[in-house]
Enzyme design. Sequence first.
Site, PDB file in Angstrom:
ATOM      1  N   GLY A   1      -0.747  -1.876   6.242  1.00 61.17           N
ATOM      2  CA  GLY A   1      -1.390  -2.063   7.531  1.00 61.17           C
ATOM      3  C   GLY A   1      -2.133  -3.382   7.604  1.00 61.17           C
ATOM      4  O   GLY A   1      -2.044  -4.230   6.705  1.00 61.17           O
TER       5      GLY A   1
ATOM      6  N   GLU B   1     -11.196  -3.066   9.428  1.00 57.97           N
ATOM      7  CA  GLU B   1     -11.949  -2.481   8.320  1.00 57.97           C
ATOM      8  C   GLU B   1     -13.431  -2.854   8.445  1.00 57.97           C
ATOM      9  O   GLU B   1     -13.792  -3.807   9.129  1.00 57.97           O
ATOM     10  CB  GLU B   1     -11.403  -2.985   6.972  1.00 57.97           C
ATOM     11  CG  GLU B   1      -9.912  -2.758   6.762  1.00 57.97           C
ATOM     12  CD  GLU B   1      -9.538  -1.296   6.651  1.00 57.97           C
ATOM     13  OE1 GLU B   1     -10.415  -0.487   6.278  1.00 57.97           O
ATOM     14  OE2 GLU B   1      -8.374  -0.950   6.940  1.00 57.97           O
TER      15      GLU B   1
ATOM     16  N   ASN C   1       0.864  -1.179   0.000  1.00 62.43           N
ATOM     17  CA  ASN C   1       0.000   0.000   0.000  1.00 62.43           C
ATOM     18  C   ASN C   1       0.901   1.230   0.000  1.00 62.43           C
ATOM     19  O   ASN C   1       1.571   1.504   0.999  1.00 62.43           O
ATOM     20  CB  ASN C   1      -0.895  -0.012   1.240  1.00 62.43           C
ATOM     21  CG  ASN C   1      -1.858   1.167   1.276  1.00 62.43           C
ATOM     22  OD1 ASN C   1      -1.684   2.156   0.562  1.00 62.43           O
ATOM     23  ND2 ASN C   1      -2.865   1.078   2.122  1.00 62.43           N
TER      24      ASN C   1
ATOM     25  N   THR D   1      -0.924  -1.119  -4.599  1.00 59.53           N
ATOM     26  CA  THR D   1      -2.388  -1.058  -4.612  1.00 59.53           C
ATOM     27  C   THR D   1      -2.852   0.382  -4.819  1.00 59.53           C
ATOM     28  O   THR D   1      -2.145   1.333  -4.476  1.00 59.53           O
ATOM     29  CB  THR D   1      -2.975  -1.589  -3.297  1.00 59.53           C
ATOM     30  OG1 THR D   1      -2.538  -0.764  -2.214  1.00 59.53           O
ATOM     31  CG2 THR D   1      -2.523  -3.019  -3.049  1.00 59.53           C
TER      32      THR D   1
ATOM     33  N   SER E   1       0.550   3.784   3.021  1.00 56.78           N
ATOM     34  CA  SER E   1       0.764   3.400   4.421  1.00 56.78           C
ATOM     35  C   SER E   1       2.089   3.943   4.942  1.00 56.78           C
ATOM     36  O   SER E   1       3.047   4.118   4.181  1.00 56.78           O
ATOM     37  CB  SER E   1       0.757   1.874   4.570  1.00 56.78           C
ATOM     38  OG  SER E   1      -0.525   1.352   4.338  1.00 56.78           O
ATOM     39  N   GLY E   2       2.130   4.169   6.252  1.00 59.80           N
ATOM     40  CA  GLY E   2       3.386   4.574   6.877  1.00 59.80           C
ATOM     41  C   GLY E   2       3.995   5.822   6.292  1.00 59.80           C
ATOM     42  O   GLY E   2       5.212   5.903   6.114  1.00 59.80           O
TER      43      GLY E   2
ATOM     44  N   LYS F   1      -3.296 -17.884  21.729  1.00 59.64           N
ATOM     45  CA  LYS F   1      -2.371 -18.747  21.003  1.00 59.64           C
ATOM     46  C   LYS F   1      -2.657 -18.559  19.518  1.00 59.64           C
ATOM     47  O   LYS F   1      -3.809 -18.514  19.097  1.00 59.64           O
ATOM     48  CB  LYS F   1      -2.573 -20.218  21.390  1.00 59.64           C
ATOM     49  CG  LYS F   1      -2.257 -20.544  22.849  1.00 59.64           C
ATOM     50  CD  LYS F   1      -0.769 -20.496  23.116  1.00 59.64           C
ATOM     51  CE  LYS F   1      -0.429 -21.102  24.481  1.00 59.64           C
ATOM     52  NZ  LYS F   1      -0.987 -20.333  25.608  1.00 59.64           N
TER      53      LYS F   1
END
Length: 316
Positions: free
Chosen positions: A67, A273, A10, A41, A13-14, A213
């Site tokens: 993300g 989402e 993406n 994307t 992102s970031g 777990k």
Amino acid sequence: MRKRARIIYNPTSGKELFKRVLPDALIKLEKAGYETSAYATEKIGDATFEAERALESEYDLLIAAGGDGTLNEVVNGIAEQPNRPKLGVIPMGTVNDFGRALHLPSDIMGAIDVIIDGHTTKVDIGKMNNRYFINLAAGGKLTQVSYETPSKLKSIVGPFAYYIKGFEMLPQMKAVDVRIEYDDNIFQGEALLFLLGLTNSMAGFEKLVPDAKLDDGYFTLIIVEKANLAELGHIMTLASRGEHTKHPKVIYAKAKSINISSFTDMQLNVDGEYGGKLPANFLNLEQHIEIFTPKDVFNEELLENDTITDITPDKQ
């Protein structure tokens, strides 16, 4: 024959960091023996489509850089197929719940080193109706925070954006009458929210599921019954310390299969989402996806079984 890797990322992102270091990431993977290419994307659904295409092209490895939403889309692209490629994760989102759960490095090159080291483990995923998730599914007004928080606010203050939005939404919360069937048990009554967790990290709370777990075939189900704002605030404070599980308004249980329905309209959150609305059927798919993990990820707090294997690419 060299192994082939496909990065699905993406670009937004970031703070667009991955896009800037992509050439270095490609070189690093090539030197490690992976013939590597990348796909950026542009809109919702692109990562799923590209993951499906990469699977048809028989890539050995998929790398999701973005993300939790990007990772979710990639998982949805491969989950139904029998010849699933191994999956690498480069956490680039605001919270990165799944990356936190696996103790993945927060820096890009460190996350790539985990992939190059070649240690993998098989983890559970969830199936909700006809879609899949890898971290959580939830319902209730407060669980809408992750997808209703403005992107601009997230880029400015990071994870704190969720807390800001969450406090803003608290007065809007109201209990909804739901029916939750989990294995051989039934909850019927008013609930503020419910959560189905696959890992110990949800919405930045790393102790929300203290005994999670990643590979045992069970969801952790959390139901918060009808409560006033003071009680809810107390529960949230306890949750930050992993001490909420014994609160009288909290039901905390393990289950492999869960059915949830309501006559009241309730939206669902899937891996951060929007995930549609109730009713929903949830099924745990045990050890369904093979993920690259740090060497020390195996311990009794995270994994029920020692499922780690070593993979070394051919550098010829």
